[in-house]
Motif scaffolding. Structure first.
Motif, PDB file in Angstrom:
ATOM      1  N   ASP A  42      41.463  35.663  50.744  1.00 60.01           N
ATOM      2  CA  ASP A  42      40.118  35.492  50.619  1.00 60.01           C
ATOM      3  C   ASP A  42      39.978  36.261  48.824  1.00 60.01           C
ATOM      4  OD1 ASP A  42      37.508  35.280  49.816  1.00 60.01           O
ATOM      5  OD2 ASP A  42      36.751  36.373  51.602  1.00 60.01           O
ATOM      6  N   LEU A  43      40.059  35.573  48.625  1.00 52.42           N
ATOM      7  CA  LEU A  43      40.376  35.556  46.456  1.00 52.42           C
ATOM      8  C   LEU A  43      38.851  34.809  45.908  1.00 52.42           C
ATOM      9  CD1 LEU A  43      43.686  34.206  45.626  1.00 52.42           C
ATOM     10  CD2 LEU A  43      42.577  36.603  45.918  1.00 52.42           C
ATOM     11  N   SER A  44      37.427  35.276  47.314  1.00 54.92           N
ATOM     12  CA  SER A  44      36.387  34.511  46.752  1.00 54.92           C
ATOM     13  C   SER A  44      35.640  35.873  45.836  1.00 54.92           C
ATOM     14  CB  SER A  44      35.605  34.803  48.044  1.00 54.92           C
ATOM     15  OG  SER A  44      35.739  33.961  48.572  1.00 54.92           O
ATOM     16  N   SER A  45      34.725  35.052  44.462  1.00 57.88           N
ATOM     17  CA  SER A  45      33.995  36.190  43.745  1.00 57.88           C
ATOM     18  C   SER A  45      34.964  37.020  42.917  1.00 57.88           C
ATOM     19  CB  SER A  45      33.445  37.254  44.591  1.00 57.88           C
ATOM     20  OG  SER A  45      32.480  36.956  45.860  1.00 57.88           O
ATOM     21  N   ASN A  46      35.900  35.928  41.436  1.00 58.98           N
ATOM     22  CA  ASN A  46      36.701  36.480  41.100  1.00 58.98           C
ATOM     23  C   ASN A  46      36.912  35.407  39.960  1.00 58.98           C
ATOM     24  OD1 ASN A  46      38.207  38.337  42.105  1.00 58.98           O
ATOM     25  ND2 ASN A  46      39.405  37.079  43.486  1.00 58.98           N
ATOM     26  N   ASN A  47      37.588  35.035  38.708  1.00 55.84           N
ATOM     27  CA  ASN A  47      37.435  34.449  37.310  1.00 55.84           C
ATOM     28  C   ASN A  47      38.425  32.817  37.640  1.00 55.84           C
ATOM     29  OD1 ASN A  47      34.564  35.094  36.650  1.00 55.84           O
ATOM     30  ND2 ASN A  47      35.926  36.587  36.632  1.00 55.84           N
ATOM     31  N   LEU A  48      38.953  32.724  39.198  1.00 53.96           N
ATOM     32  CA  LEU A  48      40.309  31.869  39.083  1.00 53.96           C
ATOM     33  C   LEU A  48      39.899  29.772  39.091  1.00 53.96           C
ATOM     34  CD1 LEU A  48      41.277  33.086  42.385  1.00 53.96           C
ATOM     35  CD2 LEU A  48      42.398  33.717  40.097  1.00 53.96           C
ATOM     36  N   PHE A  65      39.733  31.295  51.815  1.00 54.01           N
ATOM     37  CA  PHE A  65      38.458  31.216  50.971  1.00 54.01           C
ATOM     38  C   PHE A  65      38.791  31.239  49.611  1.00 54.01           C
ATOM     39  CE2 PHE A  65      37.582  33.215  55.803  1.00 54.01           C
ATOM     40  CZ  PHE A  65      36.470  31.813  55.714  1.00 54.01           C
ATOM     41  N   CYS A  66      37.832  30.514  48.183  1.00 47.01           N
ATOM     42  CA  CYS A  66      38.061  30.981  47.520  1.00 47.01           C
ATOM     43  C   CYS A  66      36.720  30.425  47.174  1.00 47.01           C
ATOM     44  CB  CYS A  66      39.038  29.833  46.700  1.00 47.01           C
ATOM     45  SG  CYS A  66      39.773  30.673  44.817  1.00 47.01           S
ATOM     46  N   SER A  67      35.471  31.711  47.391  1.00 50.42           N
ATOM     47  CA  SER A  67      34.179  30.995  46.906  1.00 50.42           C
ATOM     48  C   SER A  67      34.148  31.450  45.641  1.00 50.42           C
ATOM     49  CB  SER A  67      33.123  31.274  47.863  1.00 50.42           C
ATOM     50  OG  SER A  67      33.640  30.745  49.117  1.00 50.42           O
ATOM     51  N   ASN A  68      32.935  31.015  44.829  1.00 48.17           N
ATOM     52  CA  ASN A  68      32.157  31.622  44.073  1.00 48.17           C
ATOM     53  C   ASN A  68      33.307  31.992  42.846  1.00 48.17           C
ATOM     54  OD1 ASN A  68      29.249  32.897  44.310  1.00 48.17           O
ATOM     55  ND2 ASN A  68      30.620  33.402  46.276  1.00 48.17           N
ATOM     56  N   ASN A  69      33.715  31.065  42.307  1.00 45.70           N
ATOM     57  CA  ASN A  69      34.920  31.168  41.376  1.00 45.70           C
ATOM     58  C   ASN A  69      34.339  29.646  40.526  1.00 45.70           C
ATOM     59  OD1 ASN A  69      37.885  33.459  41.627  1.00 45.70           O
ATOM     60  ND2 ASN A  69      37.343  32.709  43.614  1.00 45.70           N
ATOM     61  N   GLU A  70      35.484  29.255  39.160  1.00 44.63           N
ATOM     62  CA  GLU A  70      35.168  28.688  38.474  1.00 44.63           C
ATOM     63  C   GLU A  70      36.273  26.854  38.198  1.00 44.63           C
ATOM     64  OE1 GLU A  70      33.299  29.540  35.946  1.00 44.63           O
ATOM     65  OE2 GLU A  70      32.668  31.579  36.957  1.00 44.63           O
ATOM     66  N   PHE A  71      36.618  26.933  39.781  1.00 45.56           N
ATOM     67  CA  PHE A  71      37.089  25.900  39.644  1.00 45.56           C
ATOM     68  C   PHE A  71      36.289  24.404  38.958  1.00 45.56           C
ATOM     69  CE2 PHE A  71      39.403  28.572  41.905  1.00 45.56           C
ATOM     70  CZ  PHE A  71      41.760  28.004  42.173  1.00 45.56           C
ATOM     71  N   VAL A  72      37.139  23.515  38.288  1.00 48.79           N
ATOM     72  CA  VAL A  72      36.561  22.079  38.689  1.00 48.79           C
ATOM     73  C   VAL A  72      36.743  21.217  39.662  1.00 48.79           C
ATOM     74  CG1 VAL A  72      35.572  21.039  37.106  1.00 48.79           C
ATOM     75  CG2 VAL A  72      35.926  22.916  36.065  1.00 48.79           C
TER      76      VAL A  72
END
Length: 436
Positions: A42-48, A65-72
């Motif tokens: 879980d890497l959620s809530s970062n700036n990845l 899980f990688c929610s709340n990041n910056e993926f386009v």
């Protein structure tokens, strides 16, 4: 939650689960030291905004899980993880999903609250897919290939731009929980709804009773009235089920029924620009019938160990739910979340049903197959019957369990058009109750 420092120092060597949230701007390569054991990341809530090209080194990874990041862009490298079957990218800025990025092994995909305008046809290869969360995007249509996903049981399409629900959706054999409010194809009847407006400043907010995806419920008192009330204050954001305003509209449109929590009015929280519902307070002796699905159960509720119910309790629960479901569909409302975890019961099996977060209002006069949506919800009812039979305290081969088993089988028929409607189910249950 662990720390990056712990990972770098080798303290986490051999662990199977890792959660890091430290404002990360790049993927920590030290995670690869866990490639032989890591199953949950879980890497959620970062700036990845991207993953390394060799992400597939995590051969044992099952949940990411990688929610709340910056993926386009949805990372294509996810398809390189052979065992990955749960992926969550909620609340990023994803616009594009590459054609071959979606692994055929997927069982649960979360893309809520992004900017996705199209799902690639390759999703039709996901034969294990049970749960697909697409609310809060820019979808105008679904790929026809999705009809190949015969295991799909839960589908969230709310808050998109979908003009037409395809006919093949109604034939998916396992589909039981569907939400598509906040689309051009759903009905918005906000203007039809009349409800008393209760001034927010007339309420004295007390303790918090609970919190869900769409809002927080508080106990409150009203000036001049002795009995406390419950106030649900909506958060105002797109949730996994859709827009909070659609939940409010459906809750009000549902009207009164003995199984529904009675709504006293609506309120405006002027200070925080949030709307809310004022409801009767649920008596303390009511308890949740079930708990939400786990990562393992995916679309099925889980229950406390050693819980058992009598035939009388079970039949009371089922009659209540079939009756309220019939009431809702007569009003053109699909609840979309007919689950035990949204039901409260007392010792006798008296039942209260709530949480309209996934509800969809539809026009019964314009739907080409007026019963299609009801038959999807009937399938959810069939799973509820199945759950309660698994908790039945007596002989599982007695007449009661066999009678309910027949109803369950009819509700879960893969020939979706042959399923009974809720009015028919209620009549059958009433006959069974006479023998209890």
């Amino acid at each position: 939650m662990q720390t990056l420092e712990q990972l770098k120092c080798g303290v986490l060597e051999g662990c199977s689960s890792l959660k890091l949230s430290e404002g990360l701007t790049s993927f920590p390569i030290e995670i690869f030291t866990l490639s032989d054991t890591l199953e949950y990341l879980d890497l959620s809530s970062n700036n990845l905004s991207e993953l390394p090209k060799d992400f597939g080194r995590l051969k044992k990874l099952k949940v990411f899980f990688c929610s709340n990041n910056e993926f386009v862009t949805y990372p294509q490298v996810l398809a390189d993880c052979p065992k990955l079957d749960i992926i969550g990218f909620k609340a990023n800025r994803i616009i594009d999903i590459p054609t071959n990025a979606i692994s055929a092994n997927l069982r649960w995909l979360i893309l809520t609250n992004n900017q996705v305008s199209a799902i690639p046809a390759s999703i039709g290869e996901c034969y294990r897919l049970e749960k697909l969360m697409l609310a809060g995007n820019r979808l105008t249509a679904l790929p026809d290939e999705l009809q190949n996903c015969k295991a799909l049981a839960l589908l969230r399409l709310s808050a998109n731009e979908i003009e037409i629900i395809p006919e093949w959706l109604f034939t998916l054999p396992k589909l039981s929980w569907l939400a598509f409010a906040g689309n051009p194809c759903s009905r918005n009847s906000t203007a039809e709804i009349e409800a008393p407006v209760i001034a927010y400043d007339s309420l004295q907010i007390k303790d918090r009773l609970g919190e869900g995806a769409s809002g927080t419920i508080y106990r409150a008192s009203r000036a001049g009235i002795l009995q406390d009330v419950a106030v649900k204050v909506f958060k105002g954001d797109v949730t996994s089920d859709g827009y909070p305003e659609d939940e409010m509209s459906s809750s009000l449109q549902a009207g009164e029924h003995d199984t529904l929590v009675k709504i006293l009015g609506k309120t405006d929280n002027i200070v925080e620009s949030k709307t809310g519902l004022v409801m009767e307070l649920i008596p303390k002796h009511y308890i949740n019938l079930g708990n939400p699905p786990s990562l393992k159960s995916c679309t099925r509720d889980v229950f406390e160990p050693n819980v058992q119910y009598s035939a009388k309790q079970i039949i009371n629960i089922l009659i209540s739910i079939s009756s309220v479901a019939n009431h809702l569909h007569e009003r053109g409302i699909m609840h979309g979340d007919l689950y035990a975890h949204n039901m409260l019961i007392d010792d006798e099996g008296n039942t209260l049903f709530g949480d309209f977060g996934a509800a969809t209002m539809y026009d019964r006069t314009k739907l080409s197959n007026v019963y299609a949506l009801e038959q999807i919800e009937v399938s959810a009812f069939g799973y509820l019957v199945d759950d309660l039979l698994s908790l039945y305290a007596a002989n599982h081969n007695d007449e009661f369990s066999m009678a309910l088993g027949s109803i369950k089988d009819a509700c879960l028929s893969t020939e979706t058009h042959s399923r009974p409607n809720f009015e028919e189910i209620e009549l059958q249950l009433a006959e069974i109750k006479l023998a209890v």
